[in-house]
Design a protein around this motif. Sequence first.
Motif, PDB file in Angstrom:
ATOM      1  N   ASP A 241       0.588  -1.120  -0.092  1.00 62.15           N
ATOM      2  CA  ASP A 241       0.048  -0.076   0.003  1.00 62.15           C
ATOM      3  C   ASP A 241       0.885   1.080   0.027  1.00 62.15           C
ATOM      4  OD1 ASP A 241       0.985   0.042   2.290  1.00 62.15           O
ATOM      5  OD2 ASP A 241      -0.964  -0.040   3.514  1.00 62.15           O
TER       6      ASP A 241
ATOM      7  N   PHE B 118      -2.672  15.432   0.065  1.00 62.86           N
ATOM      8  CA  PHE B 118      -2.184  14.177  -0.172  1.00 62.86           C
ATOM      9  C   PHE B 118      -2.202  13.372   0.967  1.00 62.86           C
ATOM     10  CE2 PHE B 118      -0.178  17.111  -2.869  1.00 62.86           C
ATOM     11  CZ  PHE B 118       0.009  16.525  -4.089  1.00 62.86           C
ATOM     12  N   THR B 119      -2.095  11.768   0.930  1.00 59.85           N
ATOM     13  CA  THR B 119      -2.237  10.846   2.088  1.00 59.85           C
ATOM     14  C   THR B 119      -0.944  10.692   2.653  1.00 59.85           C
ATOM     15  OG1 THR B 119      -1.898   9.104   0.344  1.00 59.85           O
ATOM     16  CG2 THR B 119      -4.106   9.639   1.066  1.00 59.85           C
TER      17      THR B 119
ATOM     18  N   GLN C 104      -8.530  13.790   5.610  1.00 59.38           N
ATOM     19  CA  GLN C 104      -8.457  14.714   4.508  1.00 59.38           C
ATOM     20  C   GLN C 104      -9.576  15.701   4.726  1.00 59.38           C
ATOM     21  OE1 GLN C 104      -8.873  12.192   1.054  1.00 59.38           O
ATOM     22  NE2 GLN C 104      -6.797  12.343   0.403  1.00 59.38           N
TER      23      GLN C 104
ATOM     24  N   HIS D 140      -2.031   8.814  -2.533  1.00 63.05           N
ATOM     25  CA  HIS D 140      -3.145   9.576  -3.357  1.00 63.05           C
ATOM     26  C   HIS D 140      -3.302  10.877  -2.870  1.00 63.05           C
ATOM     27  CE1 HIS D 140      -4.407   5.423  -4.618  1.00 63.05           C
ATOM     28  NE2 HIS D 140      -3.845   4.832  -3.429  1.00 63.05           N
ATOM     29  N   PHE D 141      -4.146  11.628  -3.691  1.00 67.58           N
ATOM     30  CA  PHE D 141      -4.437  12.853  -3.603  1.00 67.58           C
ATOM     31  C   PHE D 141      -5.773  13.358  -4.159  1.00 67.58           C
ATOM     32  CE2 PHE D 141      -2.817  13.351  -7.815  1.00 67.58           C
ATOM     33  CZ  PHE D 141      -3.470  14.261  -8.435  1.00 67.58           C
ATOM     34  N   THR D 142      -6.260  14.453  -3.560  1.00 74.82           N
ATOM     35  CA  THR D 142      -7.488  14.975  -3.771  1.00 74.82           C
ATOM     36  C   THR D 142      -7.162  16.322  -4.346  1.00 74.82           C
ATOM     37  OG1 THR D 142      -8.204  15.805  -1.691  1.00 74.82           O
ATOM     38  CG2 THR D 142      -8.936  13.593  -2.385  1.00 74.82           C
TER      39      THR D 142
ATOM     40  N   PRO E 175      -5.277  10.440 -10.394  1.00 74.79           N
ATOM     41  CA  PRO E 175      -6.820  10.059 -10.406  1.00 74.79           C
ATOM     42  C   PRO E 175      -7.199   8.917 -11.441  1.00 74.79           C
ATOM     43  CG  PRO E 175      -6.621  12.097 -11.019  1.00 74.79           C
ATOM     44  CD  PRO E 175      -5.371  11.799 -10.780  1.00 74.79           C
TER      45      PRO E 175
ATOM     46  N   VAL F 246       3.370   9.235  -5.647  1.00 76.71           N
ATOM     47  CA  VAL F 246       2.300   9.573  -5.957  1.00 76.71           C
ATOM     48  C   VAL F 246       1.481   9.197  -7.254  1.00 76.71           C
ATOM     49  CG1 VAL F 246       0.899  11.770  -6.555  1.00 76.71           C
ATOM     50  CG2 VAL F 246       2.902  11.919  -4.910  1.00 76.71           C
ATOM     51  N   VAL F 247       0.124   8.861  -7.078  1.00 70.62           N
ATOM     52  CA  VAL F 247      -0.477   7.988  -8.355  1.00 70.62           C
ATOM     53  C   VAL F 247      -1.619   9.088  -8.344  1.00 70.62           C
ATOM     54  CG1 VAL F 247       0.124   5.680  -7.685  1.00 70.62           C
ATOM     55  CG2 VAL F 247      -1.999   6.571  -6.585  1.00 70.62           C
TER      56      VAL F 247
ATOM     57  N   ALA G 213       1.658   3.408  -2.297  1.00 69.15           N
ATOM     58  CA  ALA G 213       0.899   4.684  -3.186  1.00 69.15           C
ATOM     59  C   ALA G 213       0.507   5.667  -2.299  1.00 69.15           C
ATOM     60  CB  ALA G 213       0.051   4.065  -4.122  1.00 69.15           C
TER      61      ALA G 213
END
Length: 478
Positions: A146, A167-168, A345, A150-152, A194, A191-192, A148
């Motif tokens: 796990d 970012f997580t 987040q 992720h971001f919004t 969307p 970073v991956v 990776a």
Amino acid sequence: MPSNSAAGRWLSILVLVLASVLLVSGAPDDRQLSVFSNLANYSVSVEMRNGADYIGLLETLEPLGGVSAKINGHHWKLRFNTVEAEFTDGKKRAKIQGSDFDLPSNFFLENARGIVPVASLPSLLPRLLGGPVAFHDAGRRLFIGDAAVHFTAQIFKSNPPALILNFTAPVNPTIATEPGQLSMKFTKDGVVGPGSPTILFDSKVIPSATFQESNGTAELVISATAPLMASFSNGNRTITVAAPPVANAAPAAATPPPASPSVTPSGPLSTPPPTPAATPTEPRRYFAVIDPAHGGDDSGATLGNQLLEKDITLALARRLRAELAARHLTSILVRDGDISLSLDQRANIANTVHATVYLCIHASTQGTGVRVFSSAIPRTAADRGPFIDWDAAQASLLLSSQRTVTKLSDALEPLKIPIRTAPAPLRPLNNIRITAVAVEVASPDSNAGPESPSYQESVTKMLAAGLAAVHDELEAAK
């Protein structure tokens, strides 16, 4: 025997041919495979063999555990932790723990090094590591477990607009600007992107962002119609992208909100100093942060007639925003679409905006009426000196939040529906650094559901009235 002049001409032709070959092949091969894991993030060189990408298997595994190899003729025997594998020079067939395994192309043994096709890694490594592996072929990026990040991405319609990236995990991209765009290159961060490589925003200043991967790196390119700058907050988990501050600008053109005191789920962090853009006289941008619960993959409860909670909460949030605007109170939605956001987040967004009050909206078919909650801090949570405990971030605001619950309850009484108030150990209430409450809207009675437009209008109108009633008190306490 050719004459000296003929030999010279042939030599010149040979030099030109060699130069052409070098131009076509380019500089020495610097192609990389980036590996991201919870143990280490690192890069390994990629080599070409018979038109395919290859990689040294021993070098790839070394940072991940105990690994050794030995040669027996044309056979190369590998041991990784307790897993044994055997490969044969020039052959596709291998054995892992005694079972046959086929590579997509031949294994090669060169100078005691065992090299395997890069294309074999998604199926080969899980057998050796005993866990899941994700391979991004286009960018040559390998994610183990796990690892990776992720971001919004969300536009805050401030003046000027600001793009907030959450970012997580902490990130440290290389940032470059040029006319019409700002780019962030992630070399050491996993970073991956969307689901879609291009994200569209409802903003004329920042209309879109594009995520792309190549040669072991990832890049987020943000398009813009004005120069942009990026600032970091929340322990490098949040990046705010906006136009730089304008000297002697009017308050309406204030810069994006500074970062809030850093609180993280993994442990307390010290509060960073305010950014130069923040001054004691800078006005608050928003009075309220409205958080429609659930969204994206998290649909919440299934309500009557196959309605999803995430849709009802968003409808209520939009109505509440309109009711507050009618009272000249500014607000912002944590999500204004069907997107997935973690609880951390949501808390980070609320803390970053630096508003006055946070209100989370839930919907339910259990019971009737409206329930209004304040936070219940876990007994085990406590600040330590200048450090803020993530689960106790709301502690100093509890009295203010409880008074707000009372005001909202009083405002809802004219609806003649059951109103219940209570403290509850709800997240992200515990993690919010401003006055924070949550409401759960259930049916008004047994004959109607929370999806009724007239009922939603009545509830949000009363909630807005309650927030307006407590506005002056909350603003004075800031």
